[in-house]
Design an enzyme around this catalytic site. Structure first.
Site, PDB file in Angstrom:
ATOM      1  N   CYS A 194      50.215  21.247  33.468  1.00  0.00           N
ATOM      2  CA  CYS A 194      49.343  22.367  33.830  1.00  0.00           C
ATOM      3  C   CYS A 194      48.692  22.020  35.162  1.00  0.00           C
ATOM      4  CB  CYS A 194      48.288  22.596  32.760  1.00  0.00           C
ATOM      5  SG  CYS A 194      46.994  23.765  33.245  1.00  0.00           S
ATOM      6  N   CYS A 204      40.237  21.926  34.844  1.00  0.00           N
ATOM      7  CA  CYS A 204      40.051  22.158  33.407  1.00  0.00           C
ATOM      8  C   CYS A 204      40.586  20.951  32.660  1.00  0.00           C
ATOM      9  CB  CYS A 204      40.789  23.429  32.972  1.00  0.00           C
ATOM     10  SG  CYS A 204      40.707  23.745  31.188  1.00  0.00           S
ATOM     11  N   CYS A 250      42.364  20.545  27.502  1.00  0.00           N
ATOM     12  CA  CYS A 250      43.500  19.912  26.823  1.00  0.00           C
ATOM     13  C   CYS A 250      43.445  18.412  27.092  1.00  0.00           C
ATOM     14  CB  CYS A 250      44.813  20.505  27.319  1.00  0.00           C
ATOM     15  SG  CYS A 250      45.002  22.254  26.940  1.00  0.00           S
ATOM     16  N   CYS A 288      46.602  30.328  32.488  1.00  0.00           N
ATOM     17  CA  CYS A 288      46.637  29.169  31.581  1.00  0.00           C
ATOM     18  C   CYS A 288      47.945  29.171  30.782  1.00  0.00           C
ATOM     19  CB  CYS A 288      45.445  29.207  30.640  1.00  0.00           C
ATOM     20  SG  CYS A 288      45.519  27.973  29.307  1.00  0.00           S
ATOM     21  N   GLU A 331      35.166  35.391   0.900  1.00  0.00           N
ATOM     22  CA  GLU A 331      34.905  35.135   2.321  1.00  0.00           C
ATOM     23  C   GLU A 331      33.549  35.731   2.690  1.00  0.00           C
ATOM     24  OE1 GLU A 331      34.592  34.355   6.069  1.00  0.00           O
ATOM     25  OE2 GLU A 331      36.345  33.554   5.018  1.00  0.00           O
ATOM     26  N   ASN A 344      39.828  26.622   2.436  1.00  0.00           N
ATOM     27  CA  ASN A 344      40.186  26.555   3.868  1.00  0.00           C
ATOM     28  C   ASN A 344      38.896  26.685   4.671  1.00  0.00           C
ATOM     29  OD1 ASN A 344      41.561  26.537   6.284  1.00  0.00           O
ATOM     30  ND2 ASN A 344      42.292  28.639   6.114  1.00  0.00           N
ATOM     31  N   CYS A 372      40.892  21.543   9.083  1.00  0.00           N
ATOM     32  CA  CYS A 372      41.078  21.309  10.513  1.00  0.00           C
ATOM     33  C   CYS A 372      40.316  20.071  10.970  1.00  0.00           C
ATOM     34  CB  CYS A 372      40.639  22.528  11.321  1.00  0.00           C
ATOM     35  SG  CYS A 372      38.902  22.976  11.100  1.00  0.00           S
TER      36      CYS A 372
END
Length: 370
Positions: free
Chosen positions: A4, A12, A15, A85, A257, A302, A329
């Protein structure tokens, strides 16, 4: 190796792992989760495309109405334009220059963070697997809404993939992406996400995984692993727009939820699919579990990065639930939650690289009662 030019130039660094070959990134993530969760029988990780996978762009709008930047802010508060991007899907990359021109056409003054003036704070763009787009204008006030409506027909003509547009009002000067109030600008108010044979309806304020291919694999794995257990009853806690609840096969499925927008999306998807055994309810996942008179055969969780916490972990440990499917996550909070559920043993786990070029990922783990 993924590349990138913004990363190479130092503009940036979002990442953080972009300087590493993709296979090296994947091995490092697998080793990390194996270290944090040594008792899990780990399956090989599921790789992602290293670029062009991100189905949502969250663009800070800066500069001026005549010359806007779409991207991030640098440490001094100036805008860094990232409309090209390479993480974004091709449809989003093609749409962002069109939207930048619309900012100028509609005279939408970008919000100046240091000066606390201006109107347009963010452009939020989501692309469906069918190539359709949802665009949300996050504004400080309603003042520009009339101009957006006036010029919207021209935008729709130039960007025919745009099927859902809305304004979100976020009047406060703080690091909050969006506010509570949403103003629909198009007749269509949901974006259809066709994922692994399921049509999920995404409303403007609903959450959906940012990597569509990995989301499809996540739901496919969930359906397979739950199918092997064969439960009669399932709870899907933190169900979002209903991805797991609508994927698994069981006579009785309940999705919980906190977001009413997400529940409305899930109910629309359920009704279209004619799944009479699936019910959704807006509420707190922990409160629902603690207040229930009976427990199901299997629970899917989750949660956000913080995990499910000690209350729900304790309830699951003592509830008699036979199996838990935990999608996480954050392996650190997952490890903490598993330690609080010693009566539930990890059967298997698998890492899905939801977020290439970063240290983040998704982990799916199946637990069974000892």
């Amino acid at each position: 190796m993924p590349t990138c030019h913004h990363f190479d130039a130092g503009r940036c660094r979002s990442c953080s792992e972009l300087g590493l070959p993709y296979d090296v990134q994947l091995v490092a993530k697998q080793r990390h989760v194996e270290h944090l969760l040594p008792g899990v029988a780990w399956l090989p990780p599921v790789p992602s495309a290293a670029m062009g996978f991100r189905n949502k762009a969250k663009m800070v709008v800066s500069g001026t109405a005549d010359d806007p930047t779409l991207g991030i802010l640098n440490p001094t508060g100036a805008g860094v334009d990232l409309r090209d991007c390479p993480l974004h899907t091709p449809g989003i990359q093609a749409a962002l220059p069109v939207l930048a021109r619309f900012v100028s056409t509609a005279a939408l003054t970008p919000y100046d963070v240091p000066g606390r003036r201006g109107e347009l704070k963010y452009l939020l763009v989501t692309e469906s697997p069918d190539g359709e787009l949802m665009v949300r204008f996050v504004l400080r006030s309603q003042e520009p809404v009339a101009r957006i409506r006036k010029h919207l027909p021209a935008l729709l003509a130039e960007l025919p993939a745009l099927v859902v547009a809305s304004v979100n009002l976020q009047p406060e000067h703080k690091a909050v992406l969006e506010g509570d109030r949403e103003i629909a600008l198009t007749e269509q108010e949901t974006l259809r996400m066709r994922v692994d044979g399921i049509d999920l309806h995404l409303r403007p304020q609903s959450f959906f995984q940012t990597n569509t291919a990995m989301a499809a694999e996540l739901y496919r794995l969930g359906r397979t692993w739950v199918g092997e257990v064969g439960p009669a009853s399932v709870w899907d806690l933190y169900c979002g727009v209903g991805g797991f609840a609508l994927s698994v096969a069981a006579p009785s499925v309940v999705g919980i939820e906190i977001s009413r927008e997400a529940i409305a999306s899930a109910e629309q998807s359920r009704d279209e699919a004619r799944l009479s055994g699936v019910r959704f309810e807006a509420g707190d996942a922990t409160a629902y579990a603690l207040g229930a008179s009976t427990a199901p055969d299997l629970v899917i969780v989750n949660p956000p990065r913080r995990g499910i916490g000690p209350e729900l972990s304790g309830w699951l440990a003592s509830s008699g639930v036979g199996h838990v499917l935990y999608s996480s996550c954050n392996a650190q909070s997952l490890a903490r939650d598993l330690a609080a559920m010693p009566s539930l043993r990890p059967v298997r786990g698998q890492l899905l690289d939801m977020f290439p070029n970063t240290g983040h990922y998704e982990v799916l783990t199946l637990l069974e009662r000892v």
